[in-house]
Design a protein around this motif. Structure first.
Motif, PDB file in Angstrom:
ATOM      1  N   LEU A 131      57.877  29.500  16.163  1.00  0.00           N
ATOM      2  CA  LEU A 131      58.196  30.768  16.836  1.00  0.00           C
ATOM      3  C   LEU A 131      57.578  30.820  18.232  1.00  0.00           C
ATOM      4  N   ALA A 132      56.307  30.417  18.309  1.00  0.00           N
ATOM      5  CA  ALA A 132      55.603  30.470  19.598  1.00  0.00           C
ATOM      6  C   ALA A 132      56.255  29.565  20.627  1.00  0.00           C
ATOM      7  N   ILE A 133      56.665  28.374  20.194  1.00  0.00           N
ATOM      8  CA  ILE A 133      57.303  27.433  21.115  1.00  0.00           C
ATOM      9  C   ILE A 133      58.690  27.928  21.527  1.00  0.00           C
ATOM     10  N   GLU A 134      59.465  28.364  20.540  1.00  0.00           N
ATOM     11  CA  GLU A 134      60.831  28.804  20.843  1.00  0.00           C
ATOM     12  C   GLU A 134      60.849  30.017  21.776  1.00  0.00           C
ATOM     13  N   HIS A 135      59.825  30.861  21.660  1.00  0.00           N
ATOM     14  CA  HIS A 135      59.776  32.063  22.490  1.00  0.00           C
ATOM     15  C   HIS A 135      58.788  31.936  23.645  1.00  0.00           C
ATOM     16  N   GLN A 136      58.174  30.728  23.756  1.00  0.00           N
ATOM     17  CA  GLN A 136      57.302  30.408  24.899  1.00  0.00           C
ATOM     18  C   GLN A 136      56.191  31.449  25.080  1.00  0.00           C
ATOM     19  N   ILE A 137      55.552  31.823  23.971  1.00  0.00           N
ATOM     20  CA  ILE A 137      54.444  32.783  24.039  1.00  0.00           C
ATOM     21  C   ILE A 137      53.134  32.076  23.678  1.00  0.00           C
ATOM     22  N   PRO A 138      52.022  32.488  24.278  1.00  0.00           N
ATOM     23  CA  PRO A 138      50.734  31.855  23.978  1.00  0.00           C
ATOM     24  C   PRO A 138      50.305  32.115  22.532  1.00  0.00           C
ATOM     25  N   ILE A 139      49.638  31.134  21.961  1.00  0.00           N
ATOM     26  CA  ILE A 139      49.057  31.278  20.622  1.00  0.00           C
ATOM     27  C   ILE A 139      47.598  31.693  20.788  1.00  0.00           C
ATOM     28  N   VAL A 140      47.209  32.732  20.070  1.00  0.00           N
ATOM     29  CA  VAL A 140      45.822  33.222  20.122  1.00  0.00           C
ATOM     30  C   VAL A 140      45.142  32.883  18.794  1.00  0.00           C
ATOM     31  N   PRO A 141      44.386  31.770  18.738  1.00  0.00           N
ATOM     32  CA  PRO A 141      43.704  31.402  17.489  1.00  0.00           C
ATOM     33  C   PRO A 141      42.449  32.262  17.307  1.00  0.00           C
ATOM     34  N   MET A 142      42.253  32.722  16.090  1.00  0.00           N
ATOM     35  CA  MET A 142      41.060  33.513  15.770  1.00  0.00           C
ATOM     36  C   MET A 142      40.401  32.941  14.523  1.00  0.00           C
TER      37      MET A 142
END
Length: 248
Positions: A175-186
């Motif tokens: 999803l993150a790649i397809e929508h080009q949004i940053p991943i926020v790891p916690m």
């Protein structure tokens, strides 16, 4: 001492379930109105954050947050964290400031009261159905187009207590790649020892959280999925292992 602690837990655990059930039931008339319209989702999210913080407070939990990189208001992100406790959702709500939609398994919709709200406000997936998994991406696109973020526990389940971190599923990263949004790891350090699924376990105290530097996906393709997933997994896994060696 353990005997006295177990006496406390005998009341403490039902206290949690009671607060979750009756707090949602109490505000259900308002929720029914708010969750009936997409345009009110950000209002619902504010209510949900307050609810999450309240549950943590009445259980004697205090979130302590370390931030390596601060999410920007009104920007969409993919929030991910390790999943080991009944309070993970409340903690993630307390930590996130950007309105986000949770992606969760279909079975959560069967829970009384909570299940109704979950089905109306979250993106649920039947992991046994390929059609359901594909529909997740369509629903996620709709939410992202509304300026919302997505929140997922990428393990897809709560692992055995002896497991530090279960392998990650592909969904969050695709999803993150397809929508080009940053991943926020916690990293949620204390959730397992504070309130795991074992009844006679846990205790009030701090719930430490670390918001790591983002994993950027701009310019990435699905060919990068495995490496990005491994990067996120290694980051959270190593952080948990390091903490176990330091604090036991």
């Amino acid at each position: 001492m353990n005997f006295l602690k177990n006496i406390f837990r005998l009341f403490w655990r039902p206290w949690f379930y009671g607060w979750v059930f009756f707090s949602i039931l109490f505000i259900l008339p308002v929720l029914i109105i708010v969750i009936s319209y997409d345009k009110f989702y950000k209002t619902f999210f504010k209510i949900a954050r307050f609810w999450g913080k309240t549950i943590l407070f009445v259980m004697g939990f205090k979130p302590v947050i370390e931030i390596d990189q601060e999410p920007i208001a009104d920007k969409s992100y993919m929030f991910i964290a390790n999943h080991a406790s009944l309070v993970d959702v409340m903690l993630m709500l307390a930590v996130m400031k950007n309105p986000a939609v949770f992606v969760g398994k279909k079975e959560l919709g069967k829970l009384p009261v909570f299940g109704y709200v979950f089905k109306k406000t979250s993106i649920w997936v039947d992991r046994s159905s390929e059609k359901s998994r594909k529909e997740v991406y369509i629903r996620a696109q709709k939410k992202l187009n509304q300026g919302l973020s997505i929140a997922i526990f990428p393990e897809g389940l709560v692992p055995e207590e002896s497991v530090t971190l279960a392998p990650f599923k592909n969904g969050a990263f695709r999803l993150a790649i397809e929508h080009q949004i940053p991943i926020v790891p916690m990293t949620f350090y204390d959730v397992k020892k504070r309130f795991s699924w074992t009844f006679f376990s846990g205790w009030p105290g701090k719930l430490r959280v670390k918001i790591h530097r983002f994993i950027e996906t701009e310019g990435c393709t699905l060919n990068d999925l495995d490496s990005i997933k491994q990067q996120a997994y290694t980051l959270i896994h190593d952080e948990l292992e390091k903490d176990l060696k330091t604090h036991g």
